[in-house]
Design a protein around this motif. Structure first.
Motif, PDB file in Angstrom:
ATOM      1  N   TYR A  32       4.880  -7.225  -0.597  1.00 42.16           N
ATOM      2  CA  TYR A  32       5.818  -6.320   0.077  1.00 42.16           C
ATOM      3  C   TYR A  32       5.143  -5.597   1.246  1.00 42.16           C
ATOM      4  CZ  TYR A  32       9.233  -2.527   0.561  1.00 42.16           C
ATOM      5  OH  TYR A  32      10.152  -1.642   1.051  1.00 42.16           O
ATOM      6  N   ALA A  33       3.866  -5.201   1.040  1.00 44.78           N
ATOM      7  CA  ALA A  33       3.188  -4.362   2.038  1.00 44.78           C
ATOM      8  C   ALA A  33       2.663  -5.151   3.223  1.00 44.78           C
ATOM      9  CB  ALA A  33       2.042  -3.601   1.369  1.00 44.78           C
ATOM     10  N   VAL A  34       2.220  -6.395   2.998  1.00 43.87           N
ATOM     11  CA  VAL A  34       1.643  -7.166   4.112  1.00 43.87           C
ATOM     12  C   VAL A  34       2.256  -8.563   4.214  1.00 43.87           C
ATOM     13  CG1 VAL A  34      -0.536  -5.915   4.255  1.00 43.87           C
ATOM     14  CG2 VAL A  34      -0.345  -7.833   2.680  1.00 43.87           C
ATOM     15  N   GLY A  35       3.418  -8.738   3.642  1.00 40.50           N
ATOM     16  CA  GLY A  35       4.124 -10.013   3.775  1.00 40.50           C
ATOM     17  C   GLY A  35       3.364 -11.194   3.207  1.00 40.50           C
ATOM     18  N   GLN A 339       7.896   1.411   7.759  1.00 38.35           N
ATOM     19  CA  GLN A 339       7.306   0.532   6.745  1.00 38.35           C
ATOM     20  C   GLN A 339       5.876   0.987   6.409  1.00 38.35           C
ATOM     21  OE1 GLN A 339       4.712  -1.746   6.736  1.00 38.35           O
ATOM     22  NE2 GLN A 339       5.221  -2.748   4.795  1.00 38.35           N
ATOM     23  N   ALA A 340       5.094   1.262   7.464  1.00 32.38           N
ATOM     24  CA  ALA A 340       3.693   1.655   7.244  1.00 32.38           C
ATOM     25  C   ALA A 340       3.607   2.984   6.494  1.00 32.38           C
ATOM     26  CB  ALA A 340       2.972   1.763   8.584  1.00 32.38           C
ATOM     27  N   MET A 341       4.484   3.915   6.835  1.00 30.14           N
ATOM     28  CA  MET A 341       4.445   5.229   6.178  1.00 30.14           C
ATOM     29  C   MET A 341       4.828   5.111   4.695  1.00 30.14           C
ATOM     30  SD  MET A 341       6.157   7.189   9.382  1.00 30.14           S
ATOM     31  CE  MET A 341       6.185   8.900   9.019  1.00 30.14           C
ATOM     32  N   GLN A 344       1.976   3.619   2.775  1.00 30.54           N
ATOM     33  CA  GLN A 344       0.866   4.557   2.588  1.00 30.54           C
ATOM     34  C   GLN A 344       1.189   5.604   1.522  1.00 30.54           C
ATOM     35  OE1 GLN A 344      -0.370   5.869   6.643  1.00 30.54           O
ATOM     36  NE2 GLN A 344      -2.261   4.892   6.041  1.00 30.54           N
ATOM     37  N   ILE A 345       2.424   6.049   1.504  1.00 34.33           N
ATOM     38  CA  ILE A 345       2.803   7.029   0.471  1.00 34.33           C
ATOM     39  C   ILE A 345       2.564   6.430  -0.916  1.00 34.33           C
ATOM     40  CG2 ILE A 345       4.781   8.194  -0.599  1.00 34.33           C
ATOM     41  CD1 ILE A 345       5.878   8.628   2.248  1.00 34.33           C
ATOM     42  N   ALA A 346       2.990   5.174  -1.067  1.00 30.18           N
ATOM     43  CA  ALA A 346       2.849   4.538  -2.387  1.00 30.18           C
ATOM     44  C   ALA A 346       1.396   4.206  -2.712  1.00 30.18           C
ATOM     45  CB  ALA A 346       3.703   3.274  -2.429  1.00 30.18           C
ATOM     46  N   GLY A 347       0.738   3.480  -1.818  1.00 28.19           N
ATOM     47  CA  GLY A 347      -0.596   2.966  -2.127  1.00 28.19           C
ATOM     48  C   GLY A 347      -1.706   3.974  -1.969  1.00 28.19           C
ATOM     49  N   ASP A 348      -1.613   4.842  -0.967  1.00 25.03           N
ATOM     50  CA  ASP A 348      -2.756   5.688  -0.616  1.00 25.03           C
ATOM     51  C   ASP A 348      -2.613   7.140  -1.050  1.00 25.03           C
ATOM     52  OD1 ASP A 348      -3.899   3.489   0.687  1.00 25.03           O
ATOM     53  OD2 ASP A 348      -2.729   3.906   2.487  1.00 25.03           O
ATOM     54  N   VAL A 349      -1.386   7.599  -1.234  1.00 26.43           N
ATOM     55  CA  VAL A 349      -1.220   8.996  -1.653  1.00 26.43           C
ATOM     56  C   VAL A 349      -0.932   9.051  -3.157  1.00 26.43           C
ATOM     57  CG1 VAL A 349       0.066  11.134  -1.311  1.00 26.43           C
ATOM     58  CG2 VAL A 349      -0.423   9.672   0.644  1.00 26.43           C
ATOM     59  N   THR A 363       8.697   0.710  -6.046  1.00 26.65           N
ATOM     60  CA  THR A 363       9.763   1.721  -6.094  1.00 26.65           C
ATOM     61  C   THR A 363       9.388   2.940  -5.263  1.00 26.65           C
ATOM     62  OG1 THR A 363      10.241   0.988  -8.321  1.00 26.65           O
ATOM     63  CG2 THR A 363      11.174   3.101  -7.679  1.00 26.65           C
ATOM     64  N   ILE A 364       8.121   3.373  -5.390  1.00 30.25           N
ATOM     65  CA  ILE A 364       7.687   4.557  -4.622  1.00 30.25           C
ATOM     66  C   ILE A 364       7.713   4.251  -3.121  1.00 30.25           C
ATOM     67  CG2 ILE A 364       5.725   6.087  -4.161  1.00 30.25           C
ATOM     68  CD1 ILE A 364       5.014   5.726  -7.173  1.00 30.25           C
ATOM     69  N   ALA A 365       7.244   3.045  -2.737  1.00 32.11           N
ATOM     70  CA  ALA A 365       7.235   2.691  -1.307  1.00 32.11           C
ATOM     71  C   ALA A 365       8.656   2.694  -0.754  1.00 32.11           C
ATOM     72  CB  ALA A 365       6.590   1.326  -1.114  1.00 32.11           C
ATOM     73  N   LYS A 366       9.581   2.092  -1.490  1.00 35.01           N
ATOM     74  CA  LYS A 366      10.975   2.026  -1.007  1.00 35.01           C
ATOM     75  C   LYS A 366      11.592   3.419  -0.951  1.00 35.01           C
ATOM     76  CE  LYS A 366      11.821  -2.732  -2.402  1.00 35.01           C
ATOM     77  NZ  LYS A 366      12.612  -3.685  -3.161  1.00 35.01           N
ATOM     78  N   SER A 367      11.320   4.224  -1.973  1.00 34.30           N
ATOM     79  CA  SER A 367      11.866   5.592  -1.971  1.00 34.30           C
ATOM     80  C   SER A 367      11.268   6.378  -0.821  1.00 34.30           C
ATOM     81  CB  SER A 367      11.542   6.313  -3.280  1.00 34.30           C
ATOM     82  OG  SER A 367      11.875   5.506  -4.366  1.00 34.30           O
TER      83      SER A 367
END
Lengths: 508, 91
Positions: A32-35, A339-341, A344-349, A363-367
């Motif tokens: 999802y994050a890098v295709g 998409q990048a933000m 980052q919220i999901a993976g890095d924060v 789910t977190i990335a989409k939200s």
């Protein structure tokens, strides 16, 4: 109005149709994050261009060319030097991404410095700094809708309409993640920069043959650049080009392009493909706008040069095409940022501080993307004070990532103490100077606040590298990281298992 | 003659006068990148171009500078990519 808005609607429908047809369910968060790291050089090149050259190219930078002339070409120089940097770091960054399943810029910081704090810090800086530009992008699109409505829509209504269009578009960004962004970038890029370049050539011919405008028709000040005694400062041009170049790779939405390619070779070939496109599109756009600066309408409203020129040259049909180019460029930039933000919220924060499954990360990335879209839509429709000043301030801040990022990729000695301390010092100095002077700093010969912050950042980073040498285990880990990318058979090596000592710091 | 020139160019392009393991071309590409940064960023070059200079091939000097440097940088990337292909540095 129906001609211009009809063209925009057809283009928008085509983008949605392509996205619907190309939907593939993502297998995991990395997909999802890098295709799925599956894109070849043409997709990579277009994706980079569509994120790099936003719709503001046709408004703000075009206006700069029409109003002030040749100095606007600093944009072209820093855009090309940025591609040189892309080429130089392509192999190492792509290999680290592939081997350690990196999907964000902050993930790379975590891998290089083995610090969770720097991962969160860089992600937060990236998200906060990108947000004002996202809002400005939506507002700029509103200005375009206002112009294309030929006065039927008020500016406020136009902004609301633009925001509504972008909110609808984000449904597919949220649904498809990076795959959707890159696939739509291909189509949007062809329209914005391929179609845009053709339109630019036609407009140059029209200006020269019909209006008789040549270089000799332009005022001499249109070809002036600052010299050592200029009021902006002797180093002003240097500061513009330098901060643009090193700052380019600090944007999370740009950096992540290095992870979406199917090989390091694709990244490098994309760099080679992006070069001629950049020169033809960006160089041509600035040239046509400089020439158009001679037209009385344009001289009075330089920021509207793209639309005024198109309408004068070819009426509503050409104006509609010009509007489609702006929409195509804007959509690529806004999608990429959202998409990048979200990633980052999901993976890095969140993901950096809790053990989450791929499903939870998704789910977190989409939200996160949905929340950011809603917040940006609200901010774009509200009349926030000092938004542009905040955006400039955030730019001077985000370029501070350049020191730990670039030196971290090319220099083994740098450490997390230097990276964090340098970032904090650089950020504070850049922010303080920007608030005080807004732009170039008088006592620094025209250097901008961001460049002065970068110098301080660099001094702190290098000092810490010598003051706090690596422990033996950390040195072995970093040596293994660097040596794993020095082989001529780099990509084959990347498919294998990590070398001993290179402890996995997976982004997920 | 055109055909011969084409064939010769193709031969040189596909078989450069350096063996695959030779790092000369690679070093040249790196050096070119460094020169890119100098010609684009070195302030004394900016100051020199800011002075009153005659047009270059009918193009005002400052515009010719920006366009010339842009082409120079673009060519460096194309050269580096060609070198990488020749050295089989990329797989």
């Amino acid at each position: 109005m129906w001609v211009t808005f009809g063209a925009l609607a057809i283009f928008f429908y085509a983008v949605i149709w392509i996205l619907q047809r190309s939907y593939v369910a993502d297998r995991n968060f990395s997909d999802y994050a890098v295709g799925g790291r599956s894109f070849g050089p043409w997709y990579q090149a277009m994706s980079f261009l569509n994120t790099w050259y936003p719709g503001a190219m046709f408004t703000a930078f075009a206006g700069l060319a029409a109003g002030t002339g040749v100095i606007s070409y600093y944009v072209l120089l820093y855009s090309l030097l940025t591609v040189v940097l892309m080429y130089a770091m392509a192999t190492r960054v792509w290999l680290w991404g592939k081997r350690f399943d990196l999907s964000t810029q902050s993930g790379m910081f975590y891998l290089r410095y083995d610090s969770r704090h720097i991962r969160t810090l860089t992600a937060v800086i990236g998200i906060i700094s990108s947000f004002p530009w996202l809002v400005l992008g939506m507002q700029a699109l509103g200005a375009m809708f206002h112009y294309l409505s030929l006065g039927y829509l008020s500016f406020t209504t136009s902004v609301i309409l633009a925001v509504a269009v972008m909110v609808i578009r984000q449904f597919w960004t949220i649904r498809m993640g990076m795959r959707g962004v890159v696939i739509s970038d291909m189509f949007q890029g062809i329209v914005a920069y391929g179609g845009g370049s053709l339109l630019i050539v036609g407009l140059i011919v029209w200006l020269v043959r019909t209006k008789g405008i040549h270089f000799s028709s332009l005022d001499a000040k249109m070809f002036a650049i600052p010299d050592r005694n200029s009021p902006q400062g002797a180093l002003y041009l240097f500061a513009l080009i330098f901060s643009g170049t090193v700052g380019g790779w600090c944007w999370p939405s740009i950096f992540v392009r290095l992870f979406t390619a199917d090989s390091a070779r694709s990244v490098k070939k994309a760099a080679a493909l992006a070069m001629p496109w950049s020169i033809i599109f960006c160089g041509g756009l600035l040239l046509v706008c400089m020439l158009a600066g001679r037209l009385p309408d344009v001289a009075a409203h330089p920021d509207d040069v793209w639309f005024l020129l198109s309408r004068d040259a070819g009426g509503l049909a050409v104006l509609a095409l010009a509007g489609v180019c702006v929409l195509a460029a804007s959509m690529g930039n806004i999608d990429g940022n959202i998409q990048a933000m979200g990633t980052q919220i999901a993976g890095d924060v969140v993901g950096n501080n809790a053990q989450l499954s791929h499903g939870q990360l998704l789910t977190i990335a989409k939200s996160g993307m949905a929340i950011i879209t809603a917040l940006a839509a609200w901010a774009a429709c509200s009349k926030l004070p000092a938004l542009f000043s905040i955006a400039v301030l955030s730019y001077q801040g985000i370029i501070q990532l350049a020191v730990p990022q670039m030196l971290g990729i090319f220099w083994r000695r740098g450490n997390k103490q230097g990276a964090i301390a340098g970032l904090v010092v650089g950020f504070i100095i850049a922010s303080t100077l920007e608030i005080q002077f807004q732009g170039s700093v008088p006592w620094a010969y025209g250097l901008t606040s961001g460049v002065i912050g970068l110098l301080a950042n660099l001094v702190v980073y290098v000092a810490c590298a010598y003051l706090f040498p690596h422990s033996q285990s950390e040195r072995a880990r970093i040596d293994a990281l660097f040596e794993s990318t020095s082989s001529l058979d780099d990509e084959k090596a990347a498919i294998g298992t990590p070398p001993a000592g290179a402890t996995a710091c997976s982004a997920n | 003659v055109k055909s011969l020139r084409r064939t010769h160019f193709k031969e040189v392009f596909m078989n450069p006068p350096f063996p695959p393991g030779d790092a000369t071309l690679s070093r040249a590409a790196t050096a070119w990148f460094v020169v890119d940064w100098i010609v684009a960023l070195f302030p004394p070059i900016h100051w020199g171009m800011a002075g009153p200079l005659p047009d270059i091939l009918g193009v005002p000097a400052t515009l010719a500078y920006f366009l010339g440097v842009s082409l120079f940088i673009a060519t460096s990337i194309l050269f580096a990519y060609w070198v990488d292909i020749q050295r089989s540095n990329l797989v």
